[in-house]
Design a protein around this motif. Sequence first.
Motif, PDB file in Angstrom:
ATOM      1  N   PHE A 115     -40.753   0.893 -42.260  1.00  0.00           N
ATOM      2  CA  PHE A 115     -42.125   1.322 -41.949  1.00  0.00           C
ATOM      3  C   PHE A 115     -42.099   2.107 -40.636  1.00  0.00           C
ATOM      4  N   LYS A 116     -42.395   3.396 -40.713  1.00  0.00           N
ATOM      5  CA  LYS A 116     -42.237   4.252 -39.535  1.00  0.00           C
ATOM      6  C   LYS A 116     -43.546   4.522 -38.806  1.00  0.00           C
ATOM      7  N   LYS A 117     -44.637   3.987 -39.327  1.00  0.00           N
ATOM      8  CA  LYS A 117     -45.935   4.135 -38.658  1.00  0.00           C
ATOM      9  C   LYS A 117     -46.539   2.745 -38.512  1.00  0.00           C
ATOM     10  N   ILE A 118     -46.578   2.260 -37.291  1.00  0.00           N
ATOM     11  CA  ILE A 118     -47.037   0.891 -37.054  1.00  0.00           C
ATOM     12  C   ILE A 118     -48.371   0.927 -36.325  1.00  0.00           C
ATOM     13  N   LEU A 119     -49.348   0.242 -36.910  1.00  0.00           N
ATOM     14  CA  LEU A 119     -50.689   0.193 -36.306  1.00  0.00           C
ATOM     15  C   LEU A 119     -50.967  -1.235 -35.851  1.00  0.00           C
ATOM     16  N   LEU A 120     -51.077  -1.414 -34.532  1.00  0.00           N
ATOM     17  CA  LEU A 120     -51.436  -2.726 -33.988  1.00  0.00           C
ATOM     18  C   LEU A 120     -52.963  -2.832 -34.054  1.00  0.00           C
ATOM     19  N   LEU A 121     -53.458  -3.789 -34.829  1.00  0.00           N
ATOM     20  CA  LEU A 121     -54.910  -3.964 -34.928  1.00  0.00           C
ATOM     21  C   LEU A 121     -55.291  -5.127 -34.019  1.00  0.00           C
ATOM     22  N   ASN A 122     -55.986  -4.788 -32.942  1.00  0.00           N
ATOM     23  CA  ASN A 122     -56.297  -5.784 -31.923  1.00  0.00           C
ATOM     24  C   ASN A 122     -57.622  -6.489 -32.194  1.00  0.00           C
ATOM     25  N   GLY A 123     -57.570  -7.824 -32.246  1.00  0.00           N
ATOM     26  CA  GLY A 123     -58.781  -8.596 -32.489  1.00  0.00           C
ATOM     27  C   GLY A 123     -59.263  -9.377 -31.275  1.00  0.00           C
ATOM     28  N   HIS A 124     -58.686  -9.125 -30.096  1.00  0.00           N
ATOM     29  CA  HIS A 124     -59.012  -9.937 -28.909  1.00  0.00           C
ATOM     30  C   HIS A 124     -59.167  -9.039 -27.677  1.00  0.00           C
ATOM     31  N   GLY A 125     -60.329  -9.099 -27.048  1.00  0.00           N
ATOM     32  CA  GLY A 125     -60.611  -8.234 -25.902  1.00  0.00           C
ATOM     33  C   GLY A 125     -59.541  -8.288 -24.828  1.00  0.00           C
ATOM     34  N   GLY A 126     -59.001  -9.488 -24.603  1.00  0.00           N
ATOM     35  CA  GLY A 126     -57.995  -9.657 -23.551  1.00  0.00           C
ATOM     36  C   GLY A 126     -56.689  -8.945 -23.839  1.00  0.00           C
ATOM     37  N   ASN A 127     -56.482  -8.516 -25.088  1.00  0.00           N
ATOM     38  CA  ASN A 127     -55.227  -7.822 -25.430  1.00  0.00           C
ATOM     39  C   ASN A 127     -55.263  -6.331 -25.113  1.00  0.00           C
ATOM     40  N   CYS A 128     -56.460  -5.790 -24.880  1.00  0.00           N
ATOM     41  CA  CYS A 128     -56.591  -4.325 -24.774  1.00  0.00           C
ATOM     42  C   CYS A 128     -55.618  -3.734 -23.744  1.00  0.00           C
ATOM     43  N   ALA A 129     -55.590  -4.349 -22.561  1.00  0.00           N
ATOM     44  CA  ALA A 129     -54.768  -3.784 -21.482  1.00  0.00           C
ATOM     45  C   ALA A 129     -53.278  -3.840 -21.846  1.00  0.00           C
ATOM     46  N   THR A 130     -52.847  -4.966 -22.431  1.00  0.00           N
ATOM     47  CA  THR A 130     -51.428  -5.114 -22.797  1.00  0.00           C
ATOM     48  C   THR A 130     -51.039  -4.086 -23.857  1.00  0.00           C
TER      49      THR A 130
END
Length: 284
Positions: A102-117
């Motif tokens: 899989f050459k296109k990886i989409l991180l789907l963020n469900g937690h506000g605290g993860n945005c910066a990381t």
Amino acid sequence: MLWENLREGEFERAIEASGGVCVVPIGCLEMHGQHLPVGTDTQTCYHIAKEAAKIEPVVVFPGQYFGSVPGLQAYKGAIDLSLELRLRMLDELCAEIARNGFKKILLLNGHGGNCATFSAFVRNTVHTKKDYLVVARNDFQYGVQRLAREIKAGQKFPELTDEDIKNVLDFSEHEYASGHACINETSIMLAINPESVDVSRADEVTGISTHRVDRLTQKPYALDGGCGFWVLNQPNCFDGEHIEMSSANIGKVILRKRIEYQAEACRLLKEDDALLSDYAERWG
Ligand SMILES: [Zn+2]
């Protein structure tokens, strides 16, 4: 297509059908008042990723529970791994997903605290030569305030009863607090995992801000104290009120909208063949 459900011989076809896109839903484990489960964020973004994949076929990786929750160790249920470990995990996880094809990886963020990381991870990873892409998106773009505006604009929502519509409009008009474990998240969880919700316990702790750090943040030259500031203002990990106005029907509308956004995002990523070669040119 769920990664965990694929048999070994099915991966090649799944990579082809998904256009090489793998979505990784990531939330966290943290207190959500006393009325919602600690796994709310992961359950929500995993549900959205799975439903969106039915509209736009992509492969969905198992929902990940290790997010950024520093400062929440005082509360039961929080798992706070170090930033170093989480960044390393993101890096190795993406590399392993890419090694599988899989050459296109989409991180789907469900937690506000993860945005910066996530933002820091993606920002740094795109500048390192590799044969895959990593992009991220946050899953918080639709909630009751927007729903109220659309109802007022005359849009119809077959999911909603007259009482739901009245609650949404009242909630919006009074500008009741909403941000975490609020009407949005409660409605979503009532729709996807009602057994885990206990609305009657919402008032055991307050979801109203203490405003303790407003003196530092409510300024044009505001200071950013991240999660530390947030916990001082919202010591119960609850930013919300009038939870009794939540409903599974409202949750179904919020989910439908967020699922549509996620499906569109997947389509965009699937169809984009230029990004990886654009990066490759820059890497030389
Ligand atoms: Zn949450």
